[in-house]
Enzyme design. Structure first.
Site, PDB file in Angstrom:
ATOM      1  N   HIS A 165       0.947  -1.056  -0.023  1.00  0.00           N
ATOM      2  CA  HIS A 165       0.058  -0.130  -0.033  1.00  0.00           C
ATOM      3  C   HIS A 165       0.777   1.362   0.027  1.00  0.00           C
ATOM      4  CE1 HIS A 165      -3.513   2.504   1.558  1.00  0.00           C
ATOM      5  NE2 HIS A 165      -2.564   3.251   1.990  1.00  0.00           N
ATOM      6  N   GLU A 166       1.789   1.269   0.937  1.00  0.00           N
ATOM      7  CA  GLU A 166       2.818   2.377   1.042  1.00  0.00           C
ATOM      8  C   GLU A 166       3.449   2.735  -0.318  1.00  0.00           C
ATOM      9  OE1 GLU A 166       2.061   4.641   3.003  1.00  0.00           O
ATOM     10  OE2 GLU A 166       0.812   3.326   4.306  1.00  0.00           O
ATOM     11  N   HIS A 169       1.368   4.199  -3.008  1.00  0.00           N
ATOM     12  CA  HIS A 169       1.382   5.697  -3.089  1.00  0.00           C
ATOM     13  C   HIS A 169       2.611   6.241  -3.683  1.00  0.00           C
ATOM     14  CE1 HIS A 169      -2.007   6.344  -0.474  1.00  0.00           C
ATOM     15  NE2 HIS A 169      -1.557   5.679   0.802  1.00  0.00           N
ATOM     16  N   TYR A 180      -4.548  14.686  -2.655  1.00  0.00           N
ATOM     17  CA  TYR A 180      -4.733  13.857  -1.580  1.00  0.00           C
ATOM     18  C   TYR A 180      -5.841  14.581  -0.654  1.00  0.00           C
ATOM     19  CZ  TYR A 180      -3.583  10.307   2.003  1.00  0.00           C
ATOM     20  OH  TYR A 180      -3.826   9.362   2.701  1.00  0.00           O
ATOM     21  N   GLU A 189      -6.159   6.617  -2.136  1.00  0.00           N
ATOM     22  CA  GLU A 189      -6.261   5.392  -1.075  1.00  0.00           C
ATOM     23  C   GLU A 189      -6.658   4.146  -1.839  1.00  0.00           C
ATOM     24  OE1 GLU A 189      -5.079   4.932   1.860  1.00  0.00           O
ATOM     25  OE2 GLU A 189      -4.002   6.850   1.788  1.00  0.00           O
ATOM     26  N   ASP A 262      -9.946  13.885   8.018  1.00  0.00           N
ATOM     27  CA  ASP A 262      -9.486  12.918   7.036  1.00  0.00           C
ATOM     28  C   ASP A 262      -9.076  13.362   5.668  1.00  0.00           C
ATOM     29  OD1 ASP A 262      -8.185  10.067   6.708  1.00  0.00           O
ATOM     30  OD2 ASP A 262     -10.405   9.528   5.982  1.00  0.00           O
ATOM     31  N   HIS A 267      -9.681   8.254   3.874  1.00  0.00           N
ATOM     32  CA  HIS A 267      -9.802   6.632   4.278  1.00  0.00           C
ATOM     33  C   HIS A 267     -11.165   6.206   4.322  1.00  0.00           C
ATOM     34  CE1 HIS A 267      -5.655   8.064   5.168  1.00  0.00           C
ATOM     35  NE2 HIS A 267      -5.173   6.845   4.836  1.00  0.00           N
TER      36      HIS A 267
END
Lengths: 348, 115
Positions: A165-166, A169, A180, A189, A262, A267
């Site tokens: 996931h990271e 990005h 974002y 996301e 958020d 998210h």
């Protein structure tokens, strides 16, 4: 929380600053211009941060794992690098090393992508970041993983899909660079969740019906009433815990959450496109990386995908790409259209 | 929109309240995102002065630009409210910019429902 009289430095997304800088009152334009200037100078410094040498050979990964030693300093001390085949014996170091390798392998073997920038960029990760640090993030250059607090969260390298996931990005930053915030941020996301899950399924050789479609399974300690951070199959069902609260993700546009928290719900509302991907993969069967994954990847690279794209714009592009690849009216095209309609995103 | 400038917090009176809210991270947890409140009527004068100094330090730290390419990072929103709950001052900063003492204050205060 009303009547804000003094605001020292609110977070304002750059895209909004650019809008203000080109419109609004003279004072607002001036403030936005100064902020953008400071921001760009900061980004330039960040970008100039030294990254170790990458890979000149396509198909070959180059990894560097650092340890912050429980401090909040980046990158920290180099503890394992490409070619260090012996396990270090430190779970976080070895999980990060193998997790980056598995993620590189997925992107290379399924999408012929040579690292984050498709030019062999070194994959750099720092583990043991901070004391009891219960988070993982992409800092614009590298991945960072905390050890968790041991009460609610285990170490963040424990879940392969979180590592992927990271890293995704970073891929997004080098491609569509989705803003974002709000729906574009939720797409950012969601794409990271989609490829996080695909990397895990590919590593495990799972068919769609064998996959758990969870993001971050294993992260919670046994004290938490929850399975994972998110469920792609059933958004909103991942956890319901006295301390963490209840999973706030919707799985349909009728439950879309309007919020400024958020980053505008990045998210939270990502549950909607997550579920669309799951619906498509399940409708097609087999391996999610054969059709659904390449469709989403092609859309991420599609030049028509703007930085501020919303769900509908993204959905239309997936449908268009399905039409180009398999033909309009094909099984794949119909399944893509139905998946988006199932989550309430209007497509033609 | 005063990036790069410092805006000092107002003096903390006995009826002031500090709200500390953490946002962001790899997931949104509603329980952890609730504001944590510090009521100044429970603090002595010296403690209020110390708290004010920490908030002034936070304001200085917040003047530095945030890393805009970073994602899944956490940030803190600090606000001082008056007796009527009106926001008198607020600041937002990256987790890494947060003074350690304020971070501990956030950790030590469980979420409270707003009265």
């Amino acid at each position: 929380m009303t009547d804000i009289q003094h605001v020292s430095r609110p977070f304002v997304p750059p895209y909004l600053l650019e809008r203000i800088a080109s419109g609004g009152s003279q004072r607002l334009r001036e403030c936005a211009r100064h902020t953008l200037l400071a921001d760009r100078q900061f980004r330039a410094r960040e970008g100039a941060a030294h990254l170790p040498q990458g890979s000149s050979a396509r198909g070959q990964v180059v990894r560097y794992i650092y340890s912050a030693g429980q401090r909040q300093e980046l990158p920290g001390r180099l503890v394992r690098r490409e070619g260090d085949e012996a396990e270090s014996g430190d779970a976080a170091i070895d999980e990060a090393y193998h997790g980056l390798g598995a993620t590189y392998r997925y992107f290379w073997e399924k999408h012929q992508r040579h690292s984050i920038d498709d030019r062999g960029m070194a994959l750099q990760a720092t583990v043991h970041f901070g004391r009891d640090y219960e988070n993982a993030f992409w800092d614009g250059t590298q991945m960072v993983f905390g050890d968790g607090d041991g009460e609610l969260f285990n170490r963040f390298t424990i879940a392969l899909d979180i590592i992927a996931h990271e890293l995704t990005h970073g891929v997004i930053q080098h491609e569509a660079d989705l803003v974002y915030a709000h729906q574009a941020g939720a797409l950012n996301e969601s794409l990271s969740d989609v490829f996080g899950s695909l990397v895990k399924q590919y590593r495990l050789g799972q068919r769609v019906e064998e996959a758990d479609w969870l993001i971050g399974a294993g992260l919670f300690t046994e004290r938490v009433a929850g399975r994972a951070l998110r469920s792609m199959a059933d958004p909103g069902s991942a956890y319901d815990d006295p301390l963490l609260g209840r999973d706030p993700q919707p799985g349909h546009m009728r439950d879309f959450v309007e919020t400024e928290d958020d980053n505008g719900g990045v998210h939270i509302n990502s549950g909607i496109p997550n579920r669309a991907f799951h619906r498509l993969a399940m409708a097609l069967g087999g391996h999610a990386w054969d059709v659904a994954g390449p469709l989403w990847y092609a859309t991420l690279l599609d030049e028509r995908l703007g930085r501020e794209s919303d769900f509908t714009a993204f959905a239309e592009l997936t449908l268009d790409n399905a039409g180009q690849r398999y033909g309009q009216g094909s099984r794949e095209w119909t399944a893509t259209r139905d998946a988006w309609r199932d989550v309430g995103v209007a497509v033609r | 929109m005063n990036a790069g400038t410092e805006c000092q917090p107002p003096p903390l009176g006995i009826s002031s309240r500090l709200s500390l809210r953490r946002e962001g991270g790899i997931a949104h947890f509603p329980g952890l995102a609730q504001p944590r409140l510090v009521c100044c009527d429970r603090l002595g004068e010296a403690q209020r002065e110390r708290l004010w100094q920490l908030l002034a330090e936070a304001a200085r730290c917040a003047a530095a630009p945030m890393a805009t390419d970073a994602v899944d990072r956490r940030r803190f929103h600090l606000a001082i409210e008056d007796a009527e709950g009106r926001c008198q001052w607020s600041v937002e900063l990256d987790e890494q910019q947060m003074p350690g003492a304020l971070l501990r204050l956030w950790r030590d205060h469980k979420p409270l429902s707003r009265g």
